[in-house]
Write a protein that holds these residues in place. Structure first.
Motif, PDB file in Angstrom:
ATOM      1  N   PRO A 158       0.765  -1.552  -0.381  1.00  0.00           N
ATOM      2  CA  PRO A 158       0.074  -0.002   0.404  1.00  0.00           C
ATOM      3  C   PRO A 158       0.513   1.109   0.023  1.00  0.00           C
ATOM      4  N   HIS A 178     -11.076   1.315   3.082  1.00  0.00           N
ATOM      5  CA  HIS A 178     -11.656  -0.026   3.908  1.00  0.00           C
ATOM      6  C   HIS A 178     -13.388   0.093   4.081  1.00  0.00           C
ATOM      7  N   GLN A 228      -9.579  -0.091   8.802  1.00  0.00           N
ATOM      8  CA  GLN A 228      -7.848   0.246   8.438  1.00  0.00           C
ATOM      9  C   GLN A 228      -7.411   1.095  10.398  1.00  0.00           C
ATOM     10  N   LEU A 229      -7.907   0.741  11.908  1.00  0.00           N
ATOM     11  CA  LEU A 229      -7.996   1.504  12.348  1.00  0.00           C
ATOM     12  C   LEU A 229      -7.385   0.363  12.886  1.00  0.00           C
ATOM     13  N   VAL A 230      -6.518   1.566  14.040  1.00  0.00           N
ATOM     14  CA  VAL A 230      -5.624   0.861  15.739  1.00  0.00           C
ATOM     15  C   VAL A 230      -6.417   0.466  16.919  1.00  0.00           C
ATOM     16  N   SER A 231      -6.961   0.061  17.111  1.00  0.00           N
ATOM     17  CA  SER A 231      -7.992   0.257  17.962  1.00  0.00           C
ATOM     18  C   SER A 231      -8.157   1.239  19.349  1.00  0.00           C
ATOM     19  N   THR A 232      -6.647   0.581  19.583  1.00  0.00           N
ATOM     20  CA  THR A 232      -6.280   0.786  20.892  1.00  0.00           C
ATOM     21  C   THR A 232      -6.013   2.103  20.745  1.00  0.00           C
ATOM     22  N   LEU A 233      -5.013   3.108  19.202  1.00  0.00           N
ATOM     23  CA  LEU A 233      -4.924   4.879  19.519  1.00  0.00           C
ATOM     24  C   LEU A 233      -5.776   5.590  19.239  1.00  0.00           C
ATOM     25  N   ASP A 272      -3.986   9.571  15.810  1.00  0.00           N
ATOM     26  CA  ASP A 272      -2.309   9.119  16.112  1.00  0.00           C
ATOM     27  C   ASP A 272      -3.254   8.088  14.611  1.00  0.00           C
ATOM     28  N   LEU A 292      -2.797  10.493  11.851  1.00  0.00           N
ATOM     29  CA  LEU A 292      -1.481  10.681  11.333  1.00  0.00           C
ATOM     30  C   LEU A 292      -0.321  10.101  11.582  1.00  0.00           C
ATOM     31  N   MET A 293      -1.176   8.383  11.580  1.00  0.00           N
ATOM     32  CA  MET A 293       0.210   7.358  11.284  1.00  0.00           C
ATOM     33  C   MET A 293       1.009   6.761   9.511  1.00  0.00           C
ATOM     34  N   GLY A 294       2.018   7.288   9.900  1.00  0.00           N
ATOM     35  CA  GLY A 294       2.613   6.446   8.571  1.00  0.00           C
ATOM     36  C   GLY A 294       2.670   7.715   7.623  1.00  0.00           C
ATOM     37  N   LEU A 295       2.520   9.224   7.964  1.00  0.00           N
ATOM     38  CA  LEU A 295       2.681  10.101   7.709  1.00  0.00           C
ATOM     39  C   LEU A 295       3.975  10.561   7.592  1.00  0.00           C
ATOM     40  N   ARG A 346     -14.124 -15.723   8.450  1.00  0.00           N
ATOM     41  CA  ARG A 346     -13.679 -14.638   8.171  1.00  0.00           C
ATOM     42  C   ARG A 346     -13.191 -14.462   6.502  1.00  0.00           C
TER      43      ARG A 346
END
Ligand SMILES: Nc1ncnc2c1ncn2[C@@H]1O[C@H](COP(=O)(O)OP(=O)(O)OP(=O)(O)O)[C@@H](O)[C@H]1O
Ligand SMILES: [Mg+2]
Lengths: 521, 314
Positions: A79, A91, A95-100, A104, A107-110, A411
């Motif tokens: 990606p 998606h 596609q999110l990080v649940s604990t963040l 965050d 801005l992740m990956g930027l 799944r």
């Protein structure tokens, strides 16, 4: 080679094949998107839409076929490489990080700023908040994703993609959990982006949206591209036929004759229920309602007004802080999930893969999950294997679930097929009351009709249904009675034949109320 | 020696903090790889290899700093092996970690024995900061702490800042809790996981070096005596948080020290019981932590132990 007059397509896909084990997800698919258009990709559940989009985004690598972006052949290894070609994606399974926090995640990956101290954060939060307002996507920037409702997560997921300012934006079912108002805002934003030269590809099962917002429509069926035309050359009915390859099933709702009086005893009664929400706020506020046998009660409301807690309290996943629940005339104290299942209350939860099913188990085990102790399925703790397999196969058949086999992990099924399987399990248990939370979310036209028929079927067998949904059309179509929930209270009650969308909409947003709710102020 | 002029409290604190150093370093190493989603059960083995590398190099060169560098290298080599097994070959992380510990136990004892008990002539000096020594009570404690203690505290604080205040740290946290989401946002998942596992393993190697350079005068087999396993537990107690790790490590350092002291005063308590103390405490504290936090998310990285495979759903 290149003709000057011909502007290259923003996306051009040729003969893409992608298989997952026994499943051919896309079969020789070709697909073209012009620069600066909004292109809708339609298809039944499991048609291969998400697969095609994931290939465009470099998430899946095709077995064969060619992918061109702006006329240039590309082969994405990740990606990240797609993002470098200025492609962004929303998606279907967020596609999110649940604990963040939302912040965050956005801005992740930027690449910007390796040091992310307080000042920088403060500035960015401001920037994101004002941008979110501009897009009409409201969410709590500093809230952790695991504490968010499904709708809020969806808004974060969309914002995350828009924030990247990509030239090509892919949206996989962005509106399935948005309210009509939010969907309108989103399409308005997308149109604005289109005017600035961005290219947009999206999928949805809501044909009405497609007709008024999209320029071009492509249709997939069972892994193949079957049609592609400008939206001016088609209409909703025609689309439905092309999608299914046949006329869609009609939803038949038989009006009850006026003479048949209501049953004297109600099935479920909630009395002045109060409950806390995820953040400790008052989610339900002295809420009272009842459901009679043989009745579908629709609960309309904007997401986050207590629907989740309402469903969880009735199904025993949460206990109210005060108030009483009566089922079949008996008071229920200290409910548990198991207890509620035993007395005949079934639940189709909002988040199907997390609370509804065990993803790595197959269809047989998921179908058995609530019933495994019954004599039909096991004897002294030993499962009757071949018998259960036959039973599962017949359910898969009856409910029209598309899966390579009954032993395929759920799944791996498409979202729509997971939903059908879950519904099949709940209905097969023949519950007295079914609490259905967004039961047709993400379902295609045909599947939505069959789910509606299943619910109507329960109604004609004198079972009660509490249908919680943001989709007003759905509620108006099949309910016997409509309740509007706003800030944890029932603010209105309607007969579907006498209510209008607009009227109910006013109650949903709190502009109007039928009852005296002084506490609201 | 002036040590005898100090009171028992000061001695106890110095001993506990010193005993905590290898535990802290190993715990920090574990935290790094586990935050990236890779379980490290090779900590004990990495410590042993780090120790034996430091031992051999210090005998040859008489340089404690070279010894430390080689312990880092030795640890990293095992870390690279663990990463290769878990990430590239996608083998079971538990089995891979245990395998590494077994392998390293054998290898380190083979290498260490061949030096027949020679004693390295190296000594990690204490850090001398004049203005610190003037603080009442603590001044004396500070002047008796060796360099490794300060280095381990420094690493813990650096890691804390890096994990919670930088872009890199955000990616690391994202990776452990949602590798798919991180991948989709353009984070190179495998590269991060490799890097974190290797750096983490290097810290475990350093922990081993601390043991041989500060505590035991010479090589003896299995000289880590289970500290690697305590570190595995400390990773959990500390809830994958470097600052918590400092306190947890000191607490266990205290238990270890108390064990020795009790032995001095009460000779009739069987020594095996005292040796059991740290492990017994581990079990009790694990149960207590579990009970106290039974309704909270435990801070464990969600994808821990599950190797991320891009095209696999769910
Ligand atoms: N990662 C995967 N592993 C295995 N099978 C998969 C995977 N992704 C998709 N499939 C299969 O490929 C087929 C197409 O799935 P896809 O998700 O593309 O459908 P869809 O058109 O997006 O459906 P929906 O409307 O339900 O989202 C389905 O049969 C699905 O089970
Ligand atoms: Mg899909």
């Amino acid at each position: 080679m290149q003709k000057q007059s011909n502007m290259p397509y923003a996306i051009e896909v040729q003969n893409i094949v992608k298989t997952f084990g026994p499943v051919i997800a896309t079969n020789q698919v070709s697909f073209k998107v012009k620069k600066g258009e909004i292109h809708a990709l339609l298809g039944e559940n499991g048609a291969g839409k998400s697969t095609l989009m994931s290939i465009l985004y470099g998430l899946y690598r095709p077995d064969s076929g060619i992918l061109k972006i702006d006329g240039e052949v590309v082969s994405f290894k990740s990606p990240k490489e797609a993002a470098q070609k200025s492609i962004g994606m929303v998606h279907q399974n967020f596609q999110l990080v649940s604990t963040l926090t939302a912040f965050d995640n956005i801005l992740m990956g930027l690449p910007e700023s390796w040091w992310r101290g307080r000042n920088w954060r403060f500035k960015k939060v401001k920037e994101i908040e004002s941008l979110a307002k501009e897009y009409g996507l409201s969410f709590e920037v500093e809230r952790a994703v695991w504490q968010m409702s499904h709708g809020e997560k969806q808004r974060v997921e969309i914002f995350k993609a828009l924030y990247r300012q990509s030239d090509i934006i892919i949206l996989d079912e962005p509106t399935s959990v948005l309210t009509p108002q939010e969907s309108d805002d989103l399409y308005r934003t997308l149109k604005k982006l289109k005017e600035t030269g961005k290219t947009i590809v999206l999928t949805t099962h809501k044909l009405r949206e497609v007709m008024h917002a999209c320029d071009h429509i492509s249709i997939m069926r069972k892994g193949k591209m079957v049609a592609s035309m400008p939206s001016s050359e088609t209409n909703e009915r025609d689309l439905a036929r092309k999608l299914m390859g046949e006329m869609p099933v009609e939803v038949r709702r038989i009006e009850k004759s006026e003479s048949s009086t209501k049953p004297s005893k109600n099935l479920l009664e909630l009395q002045e229920i109060c409950a806390k929400g995820l953040h400790g706020e008052q989610a339900l506020n002295d809420l009272s309602l009842f459901v009679y046998p043989g009745e579908i009660v629709g609960v309309a409301g904007v997401a986050g007004n207590g629907q989740k807690q309402l469903a969880e309290i009735i199904t025993g996943m949460q206990n109210p802080t005060s108030g009483g629940i009566k089922f079949k005339g008996k008071w229920i104290n200290h409910s548990s999930i198991k207890g509620m299942i035993d007395i005949g209350i079934a639940h189709v939860p909002e988040d199907r893969l997390h609370t509804g099913m065990a993803g790595s188990l197959d269809a047989v085990d998921n179908l058995l999950m609530k019933d495994y102790k019954k004599e039909k399925h096991s004897n002294l703790g030993i499962m009757k294997h071949s018998r259960n397999l036959d039973w599962a196969k017949s359910i898969i058949n009856n409910y029209d679930v598309t899966t390579p086999s009954a032993n395929y992990p759920v799944r791996l099924l498409s979202g729509g097929n997971q939903q059908k399987l879950l519904l099949a399990r709940e209905i097969e248990g023949d519950p007295a009351l079914l609490v259905a939370n967004h039961p047709t979310q993400g379902l295609d036209v045909g599947a939505t009709a069959s789910v509606h028929n299943l619910l109507l079927d329960m109604r004609s067998r004198d079972r009660g249904v509490l249908l919680i949904s943001e989709d007003l059309d759905e509620i108006l179509k099949i309910s016997d009675r409509i309740l509007v929930i706003y800030q944890g209270m029932i603010t209105g009650e309607f007969e579907p034949s006498k209510a209008t969308r607009e009227e109910i909409g006013l109650y949903m947003t709190g502009s109007k109320t039928q009852f005296n709710v002084g506490a609201l102020a | 020696m002036e040590i005898f002029s100090m009171d028992i409290m000061q001695l106890l604190i110095i001993a506990s903090i010193s005993a905590a150093t290898p535990l802290l370093l190993a715990t920090l190493g574990g935290i790094l790889s586990e935050r990236a989603g890779i379980i490290n059960l090779g900590i004990e083995g990495m410590m042993l290899i780090g120790a034996v590398c430091a031992y051999i190099v210090s005998i040859y060169t008489d340089s404690e700093w070279l010894a430390i560098i080689f312990s880092l290298l030795g640890g990293s080599a095992l870390g690279a092996l663990l990463a290769f097994l878990c990430i590239t070959l996608r083998s079971n992380q538990i089995v891979a970690g245990l395998g590494i510990t077994l392998f390293a136990t054998g290898l380190s004892s083979y290498l260490g024995k061949s030096f027949g008990g020679s004693q390295p002539q190296t000594q990690i000096p204490n850090l001398d900061i004049p203005w610190l020594d003037n603080i009442p009570f603590f001044g004396e404690i500070f002047s008796h702490l060796n360099w490794m203690v300060w280095i381990s505290f420094f690493i813990a604080i650096v890691l804390y800042v890096a994990i919670f205040k930088t872009r890199w740290g955000l990616h690391l946290r994202a990776l452990g809790d949602g590798p798919a989401a991180a991948d989709n946002a353009g984070v190179n998942v495998y590269r991060y996981q490799y890097l974190m596992t290797i750096i983490g393993a290097a810290l475990c190697g350093l922990a081993g070096a601390t043991l041989i350079l500060v505590y035991t005068p010479s090589w003896n087999d299995g000289l880590t005596s289970g500290r690697g396993w305590i570190a595995v537990a400390l990773v959990i107690f500390s809830r994958w948080h470097p600052i918590n790790a400092i306190f947890c490590a000191i607490l266990f350092g205290l238990f270890e020290t108390l064990g020795f002291k009790v032995q001095l005063y009460y000779a009739d308590i069987p020594p095996y019981f005292l040796k059991m103390m740290p492990y017994l405490t581990t079990i009790v504290v694990l149960m207590w932590v579990g009970w106290r936090n039974k309704n909270k998310p435990n801070g464990q990285p969600i994808s821990l132990g599950k190797t991320y495979i891009r095209e696999q759903r769910g």
